[in-house]
Design a protein around this motif. Structure first.
Motif, PDB file in Angstrom:
ATOM      1  N   PHE A 331      67.218  42.615  41.124  1.00  0.00           N
ATOM      2  CA  PHE A 331      66.768  42.078  39.840  1.00  0.00           C
ATOM      3  C   PHE A 331      65.654  41.074  40.107  1.00  0.00           C
ATOM      4  O   PHE A 331      65.659  40.383  41.130  1.00  0.00           O
ATOM      5  CB  PHE A 331      67.917  41.439  39.036  1.00  0.00           C
ATOM      6  N   MET A 332      64.710  41.015  39.169  1.00  0.00           N
ATOM      7  CA  MET A 332      63.639  40.027  39.227  1.00  0.00           C
ATOM      8  C   MET A 332      63.597  39.283  37.904  1.00  0.00           C
ATOM      9  O   MET A 332      63.490  39.906  36.839  1.00  0.00           O
ATOM     10  CB  MET A 332      62.289  40.695  39.503  1.00  0.00           C
ATOM     11  N   ILE A 347      55.326  47.436  34.622  1.00  0.00           N
ATOM     12  CA  ILE A 347      56.396  47.591  35.611  1.00  0.00           C
ATOM     13  C   ILE A 347      57.189  48.861  35.326  1.00  0.00           C
ATOM     14  O   ILE A 347      57.479  49.660  36.233  1.00  0.00           O
ATOM     15  CB  ILE A 347      57.324  46.362  35.602  1.00  0.00           C
ATOM     16  N   ARG A 348      57.514  49.061  34.062  1.00  0.00           N
ATOM     17  CA  ARG A 348      58.290  50.248  33.694  1.00  0.00           C
ATOM     18  C   ARG A 348      57.493  51.529  34.007  1.00  0.00           C
ATOM     19  O   ARG A 348      58.040  52.518  34.514  1.00  0.00           O
ATOM     20  CB  ARG A 348      58.664  50.198  32.209  1.00  0.00           C
ATOM     21  N   LEU A 356      66.284  50.224  35.749  1.00  0.00           N
ATOM     22  CA  LEU A 356      67.557  50.487  35.086  1.00  0.00           C
ATOM     23  C   LEU A 356      67.703  49.739  33.773  1.00  0.00           C
ATOM     24  O   LEU A 356      68.335  50.232  32.838  1.00  0.00           O
ATOM     25  CB  LEU A 356      68.710  50.096  36.021  1.00  0.00           C
ATOM     26  N   ASP A 357      67.130  48.556  33.691  1.00  0.00           N
ATOM     27  CA  ASP A 357      67.320  47.744  32.489  1.00  0.00           C
ATOM     28  C   ASP A 357      66.314  46.602  32.497  1.00  0.00           C
ATOM     29  O   ASP A 357      65.892  46.128  33.559  1.00  0.00           O
ATOM     30  CB  ASP A 357      68.737  47.182  32.447  1.00  0.00           C
ATOM     31  N   ILE A 358      65.932  46.175  31.296  1.00  0.00           N
ATOM     32  CA  ILE A 358      65.136  44.960  31.095  1.00  0.00           C
ATOM     33  C   ILE A 358      65.848  44.160  30.019  1.00  0.00           C
ATOM     34  O   ILE A 358      66.092  44.667  28.924  1.00  0.00           O
ATOM     35  CB  ILE A 358      63.688  45.277  30.677  1.00  0.00           C
ATOM     36  N   VAL A 374      64.412  42.059  35.108  1.00  0.00           N
ATOM     37  CA  VAL A 374      64.205  43.497  35.280  1.00  0.00           C
ATOM     38  C   VAL A 374      65.120  43.954  36.399  1.00  0.00           C
ATOM     39  O   VAL A 374      65.096  43.384  37.502  1.00  0.00           O
ATOM     40  CB  VAL A 374      62.744  43.824  35.625  1.00  0.00           C
ATOM     41  N   LEU A 375      65.953  44.951  36.140  1.00  0.00           N
ATOM     42  CA  LEU A 375      66.871  45.486  37.140  1.00  0.00           C
ATOM     43  C   LEU A 375      66.415  46.878  37.554  1.00  0.00           C
ATOM     44  O   LEU A 375      65.998  47.687  36.715  1.00  0.00           O
ATOM     45  CB  LEU A 375      68.295  45.550  36.598  1.00  0.00           C
ATOM     46  N   ALA A 376      66.501  47.155  38.854  1.00  0.00           N
ATOM     47  CA  ALA A 376      66.085  48.460  39.381  1.00  0.00           C
ATOM     48  C   ALA A 376      66.866  48.752  40.655  1.00  0.00           C
ATOM     49  O   ALA A 376      67.579  47.890  41.178  1.00  0.00           O
ATOM     50  CB  ALA A 376      64.579  48.455  39.663  1.00  0.00           C
TER      51      ALA A 376
END
Length: 398
Positions: A331-332, A347-348, A356-358, A374-376
């Motif tokens: 996550f950032m 970013i997306r 995965l999610d913002i 932001v999760l990835a």
């Protein structure tokens, strides 16, 4: 089994712990300060009953709530909040109701007092930063002359990075002492290294059932005090030196039947009087799940349900241990006060299905984590590093 869960509605993902217990047939009773009608439907469905108090800090109210559940369901087998802030009160309530599971009151100082943590790290054979617990200027000046500046000052017993100071000179030290202290402060030498965690679940026999590690892209202290963004990612595998230090620390603290979240420094360069590049030093221990998005990162990285694994440990004293994982999850956090080179849409678009999610965070979490996260997840560390760089790169005018 009768389980009292303290504050099951905050953080809002904690209903998943209740779900894990409920799936195994446990009677799950919640105590919180939120009105019942404001609870999520997921939480309501996974509680046998909910008792509302005006304040979780009101000990008399907590006594009445647990007394009520005891009358309704019989002896309470477990009481837990999984929350650093309530660990001491949890232990007091266990003593009050003769609950033998969980951390007992006589052990709590070793888990929350930073100077006591040093003793346990020493027992584990893990080095720590040199430190001084004093309010006397002459003693602190002598310590500063010994280890040099900067120094880090923080509450000897505290939660999070509140009231933490980086002291860069003797004048700053004297000013801080002259202002006085509202609580006991511990002073440590500044460590030139990266913060990494050793996280996991241990059963009542002290056997580690699950272990993982996370690397922070910045310190929480800097995120709070200097309004920086912060990020964190899970390791694909654990370095041997960190794994051994973590396991020895679990044993030294006699950690039983719970989550643990231990933080270490890994020296980024040789530091005289401290150690050599790559050495692992103990920072702090937390006898609860890793905070923020780290439980989510664990799930994303391993493709399983860490909340259920914890519940399995509570009920059956066993679960599956995973040392290798298919992904590194990350996550950032980004701060509204900063201007970034790449927008969230950039970013997306760039990382596509890896994102995965913002999410936008509530203010109570935003100070330390960021206003937006932001999760990835990725299959290589190189991809994680590219993602971290893109999320954190500031615009030229910021």
């Amino acid at each position: 089994m009768n389980f009292v869960f303290i504050s099951p509605n905050f953080p809002d993902n904690y209903w998943l712990f209740c779900q894990g217990l409920k799936r195994l047939g446990v009677n799950v009773c919640g105590i919180g300060d939120a009105p019942y009608e404001t609870l999520s439907e997921e939480l309501k469905q996974n509680l046998n009953e909910y008792y509302r108090v005006d304040s979780l800090a009101n000990y008399d109210e907590m006594i009445k709530a647990i007394g009520y559940f005891t009358y309704r369901y019989g002896k309470i087998d477990w009481l837990e909040s999984n929350n650093e802030y309530w660990l001491r009160q949890d232990a007091r309530l266990r003593r009050e109701f003769n609950i033998q599971t969980g951390i007992q009151l006589e052990a709590i100082d070793g888990y929350q007092c930073k100077s006591r943590m040093k003793e346990y790290y020493a027992k584990a054979g893990v080095k720590t930063a040199r430190w001084c617990l004093s309010e006397k200027l002459e003693e602190l000046e002598a310590f500063a002359n010994q280890v040099g500046f900067p120094l880090i000052a923080k509450p000897n017993i505290g939660v999070g990075a509140g009231n933490t100071h980086k002291i860069n000179s003797m004048d700053e030290l004297r000013s801080l002492v002259a202002a006085g202290f509202n609580e006991a402060m511990i002073f440590e030498e500044f460590i030139k290294g990266d913060v990494t965690s050793y996280d996991g679940i241990v059963n009542e026999r002290g056997e580690i059932l699950f272990e993982t590690s996370h690397v922070y892209t910045a310190s929480i202290m800097d995120a709070v005090n200097e309004h920086q963004g912060i990020g964190c990612y899970s390791r694909l595998s654990l370095p041997d030196e960190l794994k051994q230090a973590g396991r020895k620390t679990v044993a030294a603290f006699n950690t039983r039947s719970r989550f643990f979240h231990f933080e270490f420094f890994v020296l980024s360069e040789d530091q005289p009087g401290v150690g050599n590049q790559g050495d692992v030093l103990g920072l702090e221990v937390n006898m609860r799940p890793p905070g923020g998005f780290l439980p989510d990162l664990i799930n994303y990285a391993n493709d399983f349900n860490i909340y259920q694994l914890w519940a399995d440990m509570i009920v059956t004293n066993q679960t599956s241990m995973t040392s290798e994982r298919p992904y590194s999850a990350v996550f950032m956090g980004r701060k509204d006060c900063l201007s970034y080179q790449y927008s969230l849409q950039d970013i997306r678009d760039e990382f596509k299905e890896a994102v995965l999610d913002i999410r936008r965070l509530p203010s109570v979490l935003a100070e330390a984590m960021g206003d937006v996260v932001v999760l990835a997840r990725f299959k290589t560390t190189a991809e994680v590093e590219r993602f971290v760089a893109a999320c954190s790169r500031l615009a030229d005018n910021s």
